[in-house]
Design a protein around this motif. Structure first.
Motif, PDB file in Angstrom:
ATOM      1  N   ASP A   1      48.597  39.986  33.755  1.00  7.69           N
ATOM      2  CA  ASP A   1      47.748  38.905  34.260  1.00  7.69           C
ATOM      3  C   ASP A   1      46.343  39.415  34.585  1.00  7.69           C
ATOM      4  OD1 ASP A   1      49.809  37.109  33.997  1.00  7.69           O
ATOM      5  OD2 ASP A   1      50.399  37.165  36.107  1.00  7.69           O
ATOM      6  N   GLN A   2      46.244  40.644  35.076  1.00 10.46           N
ATOM      7  CA  GLN A   2      44.932  41.228  35.355  1.00 10.46           C
ATOM      8  C   GLN A   2      44.117  41.362  34.074  1.00 10.46           C
ATOM      9  OE1 GLN A   2      46.828  44.543  38.090  1.00 10.46           O
ATOM     10  NE2 GLN A   2      44.620  44.577  38.369  1.00 10.46           N
ATOM     11  N   VAL A   3      44.788  41.768  33.009  1.00 12.45           N
ATOM     12  CA  VAL A   3      44.100  41.915  31.720  1.00 12.45           C
ATOM     13  C   VAL A   3      43.624  40.552  31.219  1.00 12.45           C
ATOM     14  CG1 VAL A   3      44.343  42.651  29.320  1.00 12.45           C
ATOM     15  CG2 VAL A   3      45.415  43.987  31.144  1.00 12.45           C
ATOM     16  N   VAL A   4      44.475  39.546  31.362  1.00  5.56           N
ATOM     17  CA  VAL A   4      44.106  38.195  30.929  1.00  5.56           C
ATOM     18  C   VAL A   4      42.880  37.703  31.696  1.00  5.56           C
ATOM     19  CG1 VAL A   4      44.836  35.781  30.888  1.00  5.56           C
ATOM     20  CG2 VAL A   4      46.415  37.569  30.142  1.00  5.56           C
ATOM     21  N   SER A   5      42.859  37.928  32.998  1.00  5.63           N
ATOM     22  CA  SER A   5      41.722  37.496  33.817  1.00  5.63           C
ATOM     23  C   SER A   5      40.435  38.199  33.388  1.00  5.63           C
ATOM     24  CB  SER A   5      41.993  37.785  35.295  1.00  5.63           C
ATOM     25  OG  SER A   5      43.069  37.007  35.772  1.00  5.63           O
ATOM     26  N   GLN A   6      40.545  39.474  33.060  1.00  3.69           N
ATOM     27  CA  GLN A   6      39.367  40.216  32.623  1.00  3.69           C
ATOM     28  C   GLN A   6      38.880  39.727  31.261  1.00  3.69           C
ATOM     29  OE1 GLN A   6      37.801  42.354  34.480  1.00  3.69           O
ATOM     30  NE2 GLN A   6      36.289  43.121  33.014  1.00  3.69           N
TER      31      GLN A   6
END
Length: 224
Positions: A91-96
Motif C-alpha cells: 500500500d505504501q508503494v501504491v501511495s507513492q
C-alpha cells in the motif's frame, strides 16, 4: 550454494531492470508518444529510487522475521500476520506511485485508451472468478481514463478518480470476489504453515539461509 547465488543474482538483475521492463509494458499497452515515454521512464526511475531507499530496508526487516519463523514451527495466524505486513508495504508503494499515475492518466488520448481496451481484450484469461474481477478492473480503468480525458484540467477530479480506482483495485467492490480472494489467502496461509511444519530441521535451516540471502539482496540493492 551455486543455485542460491544464482537466485540472488536473478533478484538483483530483475530489480535493477524493473523500470525498463515496466516502461516497455506500459508502452506496449498504450502506445506512448516519445515525450510520454520519456516522462514515464523518468517517473519509474524516481519511483524505484524511492523504493530502494525506503522500502527495501522494510522488506529486509520482514525477511528477518520470516527467518525466525522458518527456524521453528509457524501457525496460520503468524503466516497471515506476515502477509498483512507485506500488504501494508504494498500500500505504501501504491501511495507513492499515485501522483505519477495521475500525470499519465491526464495525458492519454482517446486513441491510446482504445488501444488499452484492445490489449486488455487480447490478454484476458479463460478462468471464471478471477477472470470476472479482471474484466471489472479493466472496464473500471478504461471508464476512469475516459472521464479524465473529458476534463483534463480538473486535477482535483482526476486525483479523486485515480485514488478511488486504486482503492477498488486493492479491494474489489464485488463481495463474492472479496470472499473468494480472502479464502485463497486464508487457505494459502494455512497450507504454508502446514507444509513448513512438516519440514525437517535440515530443510528449515536451508529455508532460513534462503530468506537470509534475499534479505542481503535487499540491503545490497538499498545501498546502491
Amino acid at each position: 550454494m551455486a543455485l542460491l547465488l544464482q537466485g540472488c543474482s536473478t533478484v538483483k538483475l530483475a530489480y535493477n531492470q524493473a523500470p525498463q521492463l515496466m516502461a516497455w509494458q506500459i508502452n506496449r499497452y498504450l502506445g506512448l508518444s516519445d515525450a510520454q515515454n520519456e516522462r514515464v521512464r523518468d517517473e519509474l526511475d524516481d519511483l524505484q529510487q524511492w523504493h530502494r531507499d525506503t522500502m527495501l530496508p522494510q522488506h529486509a526487516q520482514v525477511l528477518q522475521k520470516v527467518q525466525r519463523q522458518l527456524a521453528d514451527g509457524i501457525t496460520a495466524q503468524q503466516a497471515c500476520s506476515t502477509y498483512a505486513e507485506i500488504r501494508t508495504q504494498f500500500d505504501q508503494v501504491v501511495s507513492q506511485a499515485e501522483p505519477k499515475m495521475l500525470w499519465l492518466a491526464s495525458q492519454l488520448t482517446d486513441s491510446q485508451i482504445r488501444q488499452l481496451e484492445r490489449k486488455q481484450a487480447d490478454s484476458n484469461a479463460d478462468w471464471r472468478k478471477a477472470y470476472n474481477e479482471r474484466l471489472r478492473r479493466q472496464k473500471d480503468l478504461v471508464q476512469v481514463l475516459q472521464t479524465v480525458a473529458r476534463d483534463r484540467q480538473n486535477t482535483a477530479q482526476t486525483k479523486t478518480l485515480v485514488r478511488e480506482y486504486l482503492a477498488r483495485f486493492n479491494q474489489s467492490p464485488d463481495p463474492a470476489y472479496r470472499s473468494y480472494a480472502q479464502t485463497l489467502v486464508t487457505e494459502g496461509c494455512g497450507g504454508f504453515a502446514q507444509v513448513h511444519n512438516a519440514t525437517t530441521p535440515a530443510q528449515r535451516v536451508k529455508a532460513v539461509a534462503s530468506a537470509k540471502s534475499y534479505e542481503q539482496d535487499f540491503m545490497t540493492l538499498a545501498a546502491q
